[in-house]
Motif scaffolding. Structure first.
Motif, short mmCIF file in Angstrom:
data_model
loop_
_atom_site.label_atom_id
_atom_site.label_comp_id
_atom_site.label_asym_id
_atom_site.label_seq_id
_atom_site.Cartn_x
_atom_site.Cartn_y
_atom_site.Cartn_z
N GLU A 37 0.84 -1.20 0.00
CA GLU A 37 0.00 0.00 0.00
C GLU A 37 0.88 1.26 0.00
N VAL A 38 1.85 1.26 0.91
CA VAL A 38 2.72 2.44 1.02
C VAL A 38 3.59 2.58 -0.22
N LEU A 39 4.13 1.44 -0.70
CA LEU A 39 5.02 1.52 -1.87
C LEU A 39 4.29 1.95 -3.14
N SER A 40 2.99 1.67 -3.19
CA SER A 40 2.27 2.00 -4.43
C SER A 40 1.80 3.45 -4.46
N GLN A 41 1.93 4.16 -3.32
CA GLN A 41 1.47 5.55 -3.32
C GLN A 41 2.37 6.39 -4.24
N PRO A 42 1.74 7.19 -5.12
CA PRO A 42 2.55 7.99 -6.04
C PRO A 42 3.33 9.06 -5.27
N ALA A 43 4.57 9.30 -5.71
CA ALA A 43 5.39 10.34 -5.05
C ALA A 43 5.71 11.43 -6.06
N GLU A 44 6.00 12.62 -5.55
CA GLU A 44 6.44 13.71 -6.43
C GLU A 44 7.72 13.27 -7.15
N ASP A 45 7.90 13.75 -8.37
CA ASP A 45 9.05 13.34 -9.16
C ASP A 45 10.39 13.63 -8.48
N ASN A 46 10.49 14.85 -7.90
CA ASN A 46 11.80 15.24 -7.38
C ASN A 46 11.87 15.18 -5.85
N ASP A 47 10.95 14.43 -5.24
CA ASP A 47 10.97 14.32 -3.78
C ASP A 47 11.98 13.24 -3.37
N GLN A 48 13.23 13.70 -3.15
CA GLN A 48 14.32 12.77 -2.83
C GLN A 48 14.07 12.00 -1.53
N THR A 49 13.53 12.71 -0.53
CA THR A 49 13.32 12.08 0.79
C THR A 49 12.34 10.92 0.67
N ALA A 50 11.21 11.18 -0.05
CA ALA A 50 10.20 10.14 -0.21
C ALA A 50 10.80 8.94 -0.95
N ALA A 51 11.59 9.23 -1.99
CA ALA A 51 12.19 8.14 -2.78
C ALA A 51 13.12 7.31 -1.90
N LEU A 52 13.89 7.98 -1.08
CA LEU A 52 14.82 7.28 -0.20
C LEU A 52 14.06 6.44 0.83
N GLU A 53 12.98 7.02 1.38
CA GLU A 53 12.17 6.29 2.38
C GLU A 53 11.61 5.01 1.76
N LYS A 54 11.15 5.13 0.50
CA LYS A 54 10.60 3.94 -0.18
C LYS A 54 11.69 2.89 -0.40
N GLN A 55 12.86 3.36 -0.81
CA GLN A 55 13.96 2.43 -1.04
C GLN A 55 14.31 1.68 0.25
N MET A 56 14.35 2.42 1.38
CA MET A 56 14.68 1.80 2.65
C MET A 56 13.59 0.81 3.08
N LEU A 57 12.33 1.19 2.80
CA LEU A 57 11.21 0.29 3.15
C LEU A 57 11.28 -0.98 2.31
N ARG A 58 11.58 -0.80 1.02
CA ARG A 58 11.67 -1.98 0.15
C ARG A 58 12.76 -2.92 0.67
N ARG A 59 13.90 -2.34 1.05
CA ARG A 59 14.99 -3.17 1.59
C ARG A 59 14.54 -3.89 2.86
N SER A 60 13.84 -3.16 3.75
CA SER A 60 13.38 -3.77 5.00
C SER A 60 12.43 -4.93 4.71
N TYR A 61 11.55 -4.73 3.72
CA TYR A 61 10.58 -5.77 3.33
C TYR A 61 11.32 -7.02 2.89
N PHE A 62 12.31 -6.85 1.98
CA PHE A 62 13.03 -8.01 1.48
C PHE A 62 13.80 -8.69 2.61
N SER A 63 14.37 -7.89 3.53
CA SER A 63 15.14 -8.55 4.60
C SER A 63 14.20 -9.29 5.55
N PHE A 64 12.94 -8.81 5.66
CA PHE A 64 11.94 -9.52 6.47
C PHE A 64 11.64 -10.90 5.84
N ILE A 65 11.41 -10.90 4.53
CA ILE A 65 11.15 -12.17 3.83
C ILE A 65 12.36 -13.09 3.99
N GLN A 66 13.56 -12.49 3.89
CA GLN A 66 14.78 -13.29 4.04
C GLN A 66 14.85 -13.94 5.43
#
Length: 949
Positions: free
Chosen positions: A759-788
């Motif tokens: 749900e969170v990852l699918s939310q659209p973000a502003e094109d140049n919002d670096q903070t949001a992009a970084l937060e999503k990247q960190m969340l994606r990493r956390s998700y994969f490490s959880f599955i791992q």
């Protein structure tokens, strides 16, 4: 005027970009058309742009050369000289032209320049600035050059040495001689040029009688002597043969001495002395370097002479080291440090050398002392510089202790004892430095694990005496924050003393607890003492048994949660209180009382926090004002943090269970968890409670499990990316720790958590919002490490029981993570998961339908991921991702055998247009047992991109 200038600048911007616009600027400069400084500056900028970026014909190069020489000619006319910023820009353009044309079409660059300017001071000014600009382009080691530029610069320097350097040196001599009286600025500029060039030209051109005598005559001219000092420093600093270096330093030294420069006391100009000190430092360090090289090469005779030359400089070194101006003293520390290093290497010290070491010791003790001006309440730049200078002096003390530990111990003991005898009438800086020196002994004469009071008899008994004096002298009553802080720092540095002489514990505890320590009038002292007290108690907890309850009752008010009412000034900040709660915890947990007593003490420590927490949480839910909400939430977070900190006292030996404290912490959990569903200030409260849960998983073990489902449910409601990202490590910690015990809970929470993440990852973000992009990247990493974590904890049923559709959704996200996102850290994790799932589900009796998934999606992922342009094999993380990708292929071969090899040969690799030879080769390699061979092959295979899908 402003508008006109803007219009002019806009016009010049156009000129810069237009093909022949620069010629307009060249003409303007050559004829001196414009009077406006900014316009002239811009004309040079346009020219600079053209030289750097344009491709010029021979005629155009000729035009630039003529322009520069005509402009220079205008400078000789003697009108109003140009502003420095224009002259510097002109010099830069001249230097760029020189670098570009000197080796090819303008070898006479400097001769042309010199014959044009002659001895005209306006012209010489530009000439000297150009030489400095050439130095910046060709020599300056602080500027990074490409290999090509470095090659070019070497050629330029070689060519200059052969052709024009003697002429340049002659011109410098003429300038220095002609203008030393009339144009001090020009002379100083010229001295700077000599200093810059001396590092790479033939030293004999400069280090000769006529040149050095001229420089020494400048040392007596007030306006020139600082630059002359710097120039001599550069000459001394030049790399050369040790014998020649010693000769050079000695000849310079003799001349300086006979000219009276070594009589430092008579000199009042501190700026000059700071430069002179730097020069003497350079001379001293040069002699040390020569001595070291000569000693290594076995040239005993010259090494001995060099050592004598070195020793002869020590009286001067000492004069400069004790100078009241710290800048002058600081500039000589390097030489002093190196000299002590020489003494350390000598087998036996002469009496004179011992005296020198003693004199350095006295100087260090004197210079460590604060002066009256030091502002303790509001430390600024001067104070910061003194703190840095003190660090340099500490290095000298440590080095002295290596040369002669007895000398250091005896000197410190002498100063310390005499100061402590009369501390009541001594000035604060004398008392502070005496204790400081005692404190510094701890590092100067190190002992493993701070065991200063065992082993070496003389040292141990000396330190023991000094500790006794420190505690019994009453100096802890001295009314100056610097002395108070030094007192407590020293007590804690030597806390092992109280194990040897525990009879001093009561008096030192009182000092910590009364107006001298935790109740001192200065917040700075109280804050530091809170930390030091916690360290003191941790070391001596075994000796605290008879004082526990007394200490707890005396610090009770310091353990109160400061109410969020503004204006209430608590004695300690909340950060300081963390140390107090930790201390209280250590005292209770490590005491010798029975478990029920420990439980009672812990309960009385934590109950006030819990009561306040309930009250404040209730207030928060009803509070409408946002500032008040923030203050309440802060206060609630502190309460949770304090409770959490008390649990740090538990260890493997002293567990929560053994101390009978489980119930108390379970009460805390029950009190804190409702904060998770508080509708306001969610971020702060969740963060605090989550940290507490992390601690409790360690401390309470399975007793914490009943609380996890409800806590998780609250934390997954209305999540922000950051909330989720911080929640995942908690779940991973539980998974890794309790494994199959939490399997039912994980099966239940798995999809809600995964869906919340999607749900969170699918939310659209502003094109140049670096903070949001970084937060999503960190969340994606956390998700994969959880599955791992789940996959590697041997709990495949958690995923296997999610129903075919859900499993597929999750699997596709892992394939996507492996291939689509340019994040090698996530890709690596995804391949680790895929490899593990193949191991679990890819065999004959694995998950229904999974082999099909392997061939349709996992195998392509292994080949397509490295094909991405973002897959950069020069990056270390990407190499690790490729390595895991290769291991996944190996695992598929392990589980599916020949069937997999046939699939690659007959279907998959042909579909990528891989040639039959390479297909054959790859399949053979994949069947090798040595994974290293496979990894290396895949690296080459992917690098060569031997196929095109």
């Amino acid at each position: 005027m402003g508008n006109l200038r803007c219009a002019a600048l806009a016009y010049f911007e156009q000129l810069k970009e237009s093909r022949d616009g620069w010629e307009v600027c060249a003409q303007a400069l050559a004829k001196g058309i414009y009077g406006d400084d900014h316009v002239k500056f811009f004309c040079f900028q346009v020219l600079e742009h053209q030289i750097k970026h344009g491709s010029l014909t021979g005629a155009q190069q000729q035009l630039i050369r003529e322009t520069l020489m005509k402009w220079l000619q205008l400078q000789l006319m003697g009108g109003q000289p140009e502003k420095p910023f224009i002259k510097n820009k002109a010099a830069q353009v001249l230097a760029l032209t020189f670098v570009r044309e000197y080796l090819t079409i303008w070898p006479k660059f400097f001769f042309d320049l010199l014959s044009l300017v002659g001895l005209n001071p306006h012209g010489l000014d530009i000439y000297l600035r150009t030489l400095m600009a050439v130095d910046a382009e060709v020599v300056d080691r602080d500027i990074l050059h490409s290999p090509e530029e470095t090659r070019r610069n070497t050629l330029i320097k070689d060519h200059m040495r052969e052709s024009c350097i003697p002429a340049l040196v002659e011109s410098w001599y003429q300038i220095l001689q002609t203008y030393q009286r009339s144009h001090s600025e020009l002379t100083c500029q010229c001295l700077e040029v000599v200093g810059a060039y001396v590092s790479w030209i033939d030293l004999n051109l400069i280090a000769n009688d006529r040149f050095v005598n001229l420089l020494l005559s400048h040392m007596s001219v007030e306006e020139l002597r600082e630059e002359a000092c710097d120039c001599l420093f550069e000459i001394i600093n030049k790399g050369m043969d040790p014998v020649d270096k010693t000769k050079l330093v000695e000849s310079l030294s003799q001349v300086l001495q006979s000219a009276g420069f070594f009589n430092v006391e008579q000199e009042e100009d501190v700026d000059f002395l700071a430069k002179f000190s730097r020069l003497v430092n350079g001379m001293g360090q040069a002699l040390v370097l020569s001595w070291t090289k000569l000693t290594k090469s076995g040239d005993v005779k010259v090494a001995t002479e060099t050592l004598q030359a070195l020793e002869a400089k020590v009286p001067l070194l000492l004069q400069l080291l004790v100078h009241e101006d710290d800048d002058i003293s600081a500039n000589i520390v390097g030489f002093c440090y190196d000299y002590l290093h020489v003494l350390k290497q000598l087998p036996l010290l002469t009496d004179q050398q011992k005296n020198n070491a003693e004199a350095i010791m006295l100087a260090v003790m004197k210079k460590l002392t604060y002066d009256d001006e030091y502002n303790f309440e509001n430390e600024g730049e001067d104070e910061a510089m003194f703190v840095e200078y003190r660090k340099q002096l500490k290095m000298l003390l440590d080095r002295l202790a290596q040369v002669s530990p007895e000398l250091v111990l005896e000197s410190v003991r002498r100063v310390f004892t005499s100061t402590m005898q009369g501390w009541q009438t001594a000035r604060f800086m004398e008392v502070e430095v005496a204790i400081r020196l005692f404190y510094m002994l701890g590092e100067a004469l190190p002992a493993s694990h701070g065991a200063h009071f065992t082993g070496d008899g003389s040292k141990a008994s000396a330190l023991q005496d000094m500790m006794r004096t420190l505690i019994s002298s009453g100096v802890s009553e001295y009314r100056h924050t610097s002395v108070t802080l030094e007192f407590f720092e020293t007590v804690v540095r030597y806390d092992k003393f109280f194990i040897v002489e525990p009879q001093h514990i009561p008096s030192i505890l009182m000092a910590f607890l009364d107006h001298r320590g935790l109740r001192h009038s200065s917040p700075k002292v109280r804050s530091r003492v809170a930390y030091l007290f916690s360290r003191f108690i941790k070391t001596l907890h075994k000796h605290m048994n008879s004082y526990i309850e007394d200490i707890l009752s005396r610090i009770q008010d310091l353990l109160e949660l400061a109410p969020p009412e503004n204006g209430f000034q608590a004695l300690l900040s909340s950060d300081d209180q963390l140390f107090m709660f930790e201390t209280a915890g250590v005292l209770i947990v490590n005491g010798e009382s029975p478990a029920d007593r420990k439980q009672a003490l812990m309960r009385s420590l934590l109950t006030p926090l819990l009561e306040a927490f309930r009250l404040l949480l209730n207030k928060l839910t009803q509070e409408g004002d946002e500032d008040r909400q923030t203050a309440l939430a802060d206060c609630l977070s502190h309460a949770v943090g304090f409770a959490s900190r008390t649990s740090k006292a538990f260890s493997n030996k002293q567990t929560v269970k053994l101390c009978g404290c489980s119930e108390v912490y379970l009460d805390c959990l029950q009190t804190f968890l409702p904060a998770l569903s508080c509708p306001v200030q969610r971020g702060a409260l969740r963060s605090a409670v989550r940290s507490f849960l992390h601690r409790m998983i360690i401390c309470l073990e399975e007793e914490v499990l009943p609380f996890i489902p409800a806590a998780s449910e609250h934390m997954l409601k209305d999540c922000e990316p950051k909330d989720l990202q911080e929640f995942i490590p908690l779940i991973s910690q539980i998974t890794a720790k309790f494994k199959s015990q939490v399997s039912p809970f994980l099966q239940q929470i798995f999809m809600p958590l995964v869906l919340a993440i999607f749900e969170v990852l699918s939310q659209p973000a502003e094109d140049n919002d670096q903070t949001a992009a970084l937060e999503k990247q960190m969340l994606r990493r956390s998700y994969f490490s959880f599955i791992q974590t789940i996959a590697s904890s041997g709990m495949n049923e958690v995923m296997a029981n999610q129903g075919a559709e859900n499993i597929e959704r999750v699997l596709f996200t892992i394939i996507q993570g492996a291939v689509d996102f340019p994040d090698p850290i996530a890709q690596k994790t995804c391949f680790i998961i895929l490899s593990r799932l193949v191991e679990l589900w890819g065999g004959k009796d694995g998950l229904v339908g999974f082999p099909d998934f392997i061939y349709k999606h996992i195998v392509p992922a292994c080949f397509l991921a490295p094909l991405k342009t973002t897959f950069d094999l020069s990056d270390a993380q990407t190499v690790l991702a490729l390595s895991e990708c290769t291991l996944t292929l190996k695992m598929i071969h392990l589980r599916r055998g020949l069937e997999f090899i046939q699939f690659l040969q007959q279907e998959y690799l042909p579909s990528l247009h891989v040639s039959p030879e390479i297909t054959q080769e790859l399949c053979q390699v994949l069947q090798q047992p040595d994974t290293k061979v496979v990894k290396n092959y895949m690296k080459v295979f992917q690098t060569n991109k031997t196929f095109n899908p």
